[in-house]
Design an enzyme around this catalytic site. Structure first.
Site, PDB file in Angstrom:
ATOM      1  N   LYS A 215      32.985 -10.497 -12.066  1.00 26.67           N
ATOM      2  CA  LYS A 215      32.992 -11.454 -13.179  1.00 26.67           C
ATOM      3  C   LYS A 215      31.902 -12.501 -12.934  1.00 26.67           C
ATOM      4  O   LYS A 215      32.162 -13.570 -12.394  1.00 26.67           O
ATOM      5  CB  LYS A 215      34.365 -12.129 -13.316  1.00 26.67           C
ATOM      6  CG  LYS A 215      34.434 -13.123 -14.478  1.00 26.67           C
ATOM      7  CD  LYS A 215      35.821 -13.721 -14.652  1.00 26.67           C
ATOM      8  CE  LYS A 215      35.830 -14.750 -15.772  1.00 26.67           C
ATOM      9  NZ  LYS A 215      37.163 -15.322 -16.040  1.00 26.67           N
TER      10      LYS A 215
ATOM     11  N   GLU B 109      34.672 -13.451  -8.916  1.00 24.81           N
ATOM     12  CA  GLU B 109      33.964 -14.347  -9.848  1.00 24.81           C
ATOM     13  C   GLU B 109      33.074 -15.352  -9.124  1.00 24.81           C
ATOM     14  O   GLU B 109      33.507 -16.444  -8.768  1.00 24.81           O
ATOM     15  CB  GLU B 109      34.966 -15.108 -10.728  1.00 24.81           C
ATOM     16  CG  GLU B 109      34.289 -16.035 -11.726  1.00 24.81           C
ATOM     17  CD  GLU B 109      35.273 -16.765 -12.632  1.00 24.81           C
ATOM     18  OE1 GLU B 109      34.820 -17.575 -13.463  1.00 24.81           O
ATOM     19  OE2 GLU B 109      36.492 -16.539 -12.514  1.00 24.81           O
TER      20      GLU B 109
END
Length: 340
Positions: A219, A177
């Site tokens: 992500k 992420e």
């Protein structure tokens, strides 16, 4: 590392038009959200709220996996049933947040570096033994005058890659992420340039660390203008530039991209994801999914308010948002769903 198992698990996380629910808020963050709504900030209220989420009937129809926090993965229902057993019964894969937060980057005012690599191998092994099958690490990149710096981008990219390699060594699918924050006055084009630079660096480092791309999930942020930018582009314009940036930077070997919501409202996050799937789904090498936190949870939290009598209504609100996002993956979300 079992490459086939990692690949299979990564695909399971983005299969059947489902997505991830991020319920990995740290205790301080959870307490702040409770405080805003007048909910007591205790271990028991946090446990009760998380029980509300994991026991929501039908959640597994739209949610493939949930990201837990260290406190949460060890918690139980009021009757003593472990949350992990509840999730297993619902067909939901448990995951775990393993970074220890973003801290100030030395000699770089306004920039952050995510910490948590020390001792990570042993923590990952423990989480795997407990039943987790994927993990998450978040890096934060701010846009402002003179930032992000190259050193900030590279330091966070290297940390993400080292985390991802350790995850795969332990049998966990890494959710990678790198979040370019929405805060600020930057334009959509400025966000595009920064997002593409960040993602290029992340994949350079992932390859340097020999991370199996087929056994991970990306992500990222959607490409968005800053919250205070006077020009706010349309849903379709955001969809177009986001997918264009991803096509330029994300290898086809990655099975899925699960967007973070990053402070977007629930309906806007759904609408933008829907537009991407409507306009591009048939042409993309990877699935476009979701890994939302507040964009799924917030309506339920505002209904619950710590009151047992509100649980059913809160669960219905949570399930509604999850279903809206599954519809967005199918390209079938419409604003009329919010009035249903």
């Amino acid at each position: 590392m079992n490459a086939q198992t990692l690949t299979d698990n990564a695909r399971m996380l983005v299969d059947d038009h489902k997505g991830l629910l991020a319920m990995d808020e740290s205790n301080p963050t959870c307490n702040k959200r409770f405080a805003k709504l007048g909910i007591p900030q205790t271990v028991e209220t946090r446990r009760a709220y998380r029980e509300l989420i994991v026991t929501t009937p039908g959640l597994g129809e739209s949610i493939s996996g949930v990201i837990l926090y260290d406190e949460t993965i060890r918690q139980q229902k009021k009757d003593g049933t472990p949350f992990l057993k509840v999730l297993d019964g619902a067909g939901i894969i448990p995951g775990i947040k393993v970074d220890t937060g973003a801290k100030d980057l030395a000699a770089h005012p306004g920039e952050k570096i995510t910490e948590g690599l020390d001792g990570l191998r042993f923590r990952l092994q423990e989480y795997f033994q407990m039943g987790a099958r994927f993990a998450k690490w978040r890096a934060v990149i701010s846009i402002g005058e003179g930032i992000p710096s190259r050193s900030c981008i590279e330091a966070n990219a290297e940390a993400l890659a080292r985390y991802a390699a350790l995850c795969q060594e332990s049998g966990l699918v890494p959710v990678v992420e790198p979040e370019v924050l929405m805060d600020g006055e930057h334009t959509l084009e400025r966000c595009r340039k920064v997002t593409e630079e960040v993602l290029r660096n992340v994949f350079i480092q992932l390859n340097c660390q020999r991370v199996l791309l087929e056994g991970m999930i990306l992500k990222p942020n959607m490409v968005l203008p800053g919250l205070n930018c006077p020009t706010q582009e349309s849903i379709d314009e955001v969809a177009d530039i986001t997918v264009q940036s991803l096509l330029r930077t994300v290898p086809a070997a990655v099975p899925g991209i699960a967007f973070l919501s990053g402070g977007q409202s629930g309906d806007m996050a759904s609408a933008r994801l829907n537009a991407m799937n409507v306009r591009f789904k048939s042409r993309l090498p990877w699935a476009l999914a979701f890994s939302f936190a507040r964009a799924i949870q917030q309506p339920a939290l505002e209904i619950w308010l710590g009151q047992e009598s509100n649980i059913k209504a809160a669960q219905q609100a949570l399930l509604h948002r999850a279903r809206c996002n599954r519809a967005a993956r199918l390209g079938e979300y419409a604003a009329t769903m919010e009035r249903a």
